[in-house]
Motif scaffolding. Structure first.
Motif, mmCIF file in Angstrom:
data_model
loop_
_atom_site.group_PDB
_atom_site.id
_atom_site.type_symbol
_atom_site.label_atom_id
_atom_site.label_comp_id
_atom_site.label_asym_id
_atom_site.label_seq_id
_atom_site.Cartn_x
_atom_site.Cartn_y
_atom_site.Cartn_z
ATOM 1 N N SER A 23 74.199 48.879 50.474
ATOM 2 C CA SER A 23 73.127 49.288 51.372
ATOM 3 C C SER A 23 71.811 48.824 50.774
ATOM 4 N N ARG A 47 70.564 57.234 52.819
ATOM 5 C CA ARG A 47 70.327 55.928 53.450
ATOM 6 C C ARG A 47 71.636 55.159 53.597
ATOM 7 N N VAL A 50 73.560 55.684 56.852
ATOM 8 C CA VAL A 50 72.938 55.249 58.105
ATOM 9 C C VAL A 50 73.439 53.866 58.472
ATOM 10 N N GLU A 52 72.524 51.132 61.298
ATOM 11 C CA GLU A 52 71.426 50.926 62.237
ATOM 12 C C GLU A 52 71.881 50.874 63.693
ATOM 13 N N VAL A 56 69.329 55.951 63.412
ATOM 14 C CA VAL A 56 68.871 56.319 62.070
ATOM 15 C C VAL A 56 68.838 57.826 61.863
ATOM 16 N N ARG A 58 70.889 61.309 61.174
ATOM 17 C CA ARG A 58 72.156 61.862 60.700
ATOM 18 C C ARG A 58 72.107 63.378 60.744
ATOM 19 N N ARG A 125 66.040 62.162 60.199
ATOM 20 C CA ARG A 125 65.754 60.755 60.471
ATOM 21 C C ARG A 125 65.463 60.087 59.133
ATOM 22 N N ILE A 126 66.244 59.083 58.780
ATOM 23 C CA ILE A 126 66.109 58.387 57.512
ATOM 24 C C ILE A 126 65.212 57.166 57.727
ATOM 25 N N ASN A 127 64.072 57.167 57.105
ATOM 26 C CA ASN A 127 63.084 56.102 57.296
ATOM 27 C C ASN A 127 63.066 55.146 56.103
ATOM 28 N N ASP A 128 62.537 53.948 56.344
ATOM 29 C CA ASP A 128 62.396 52.945 55.287
ATOM 30 C C ASP A 128 60.962 52.802 54.805
#
Length: 234
Positions: A23, A47, A50, A52, A56, A58, A125-128
């Protein structure tokens, strides 16, 4: 590949990775000064969950996160122990402060300390990317450029400071200043030698000759008696 008339059937298999998936992780995440190592590790685990194309967001409970992040390293085949609920809640607060996890609507994550709430599913919500206004480093190259100057200055400062060996050497030399050497021709012992050479099979050596500082007894002084006889003068 098999042929059935004019139609071909193709069977595709994935790489033989043995279940070792990969990942991606943005450079700024492990460089962020607001995050502890444990926070980065917990984020990386989430992460990795997830995909895409499935979205995004979980659904994970606090209890599941406790078991996903071990409390401490283990040895051998010892089963890992889950993290405590308070630890996971603290790490989630750090992650939501920088914007790595939010609610699906983009708001901060809030959790409950009640034991029964640990089984409730959280929509994460898993953000970058970080929150707007982030002032930390964005990549490792930028950080390396920033630390080159301070690093060189710290090395020069460390080289200018006297080391412990130099201090002890100076003190040792000062202690021996003014010491009277032995008789001419005598070979001194090696510098720094503490004891003589080992030799358990040697007989007891004769004690070295050393004239006593004072005689343990006194020799009676010699007494000279002078007798005078009268001499007759003619």
């Amino acid at each position: 590949m098999t042929w059935q008339g004019a139609i071909s059937t193709v069977e595709l298999t994935g790489p033989a990775d043995g279940g070792f998936y990969t990942s991606s992780l943005s450079d700024w995440v492990p460089l962020c000064p607001q995050l502890k190592d444990s926070s980065v590790r917990l984020y990386w685990i989430m992460r990795a969950l997830v995909i895409e194309k499935w979205g995004v967001v979980r659904k994970l409970s606090l209890a599941e996160l406790c078991h996903l992040l071990p409390a401490k390293p283990t040895t051998g085949g010892e089963p890992p122990k889950p993290s405590s609920l308070s630890r996971i809640r603290s790490l989630l607060r750090e992650l939501t402060e920088v914007g790595l996890i939010t609610t699906p609507e983009g708001r901060k994550i809030t959790t409950s300390s009640r034991a029964r709430a640990s089984a409730d599913a959280l929509r994460l919500r898993i953000n970058d990317r970080p929150r707007e206004g982030y002032q930390g480093p964005r990549n490792a190259f930028a950080v390396l450029d920033q630390v080159r100057g301070p690093t060189a200055e710290a090395v020069r400062a460390a080289a200018a400071r006297p080391t412990a060996g130099t201090c002890s050497q100076t003190t040792s030399d000062a202690a021996h200043t003014g010491q009277i050497s032995g008789p001419p021709g005598q070979i001194p012992d090696p510098r720094g030698q503490i004891s003589g050479p080992g030799g358990g099979d040697l007989q007891h050596p004769d004690p070295p000759f050393s004239p006593p500082a004072r005689c343990p007894f006194r020799t009676p002084e010699a007494t000279v008696q002078v007798v005078c006889h009268p001499v007759a003068v003619a």
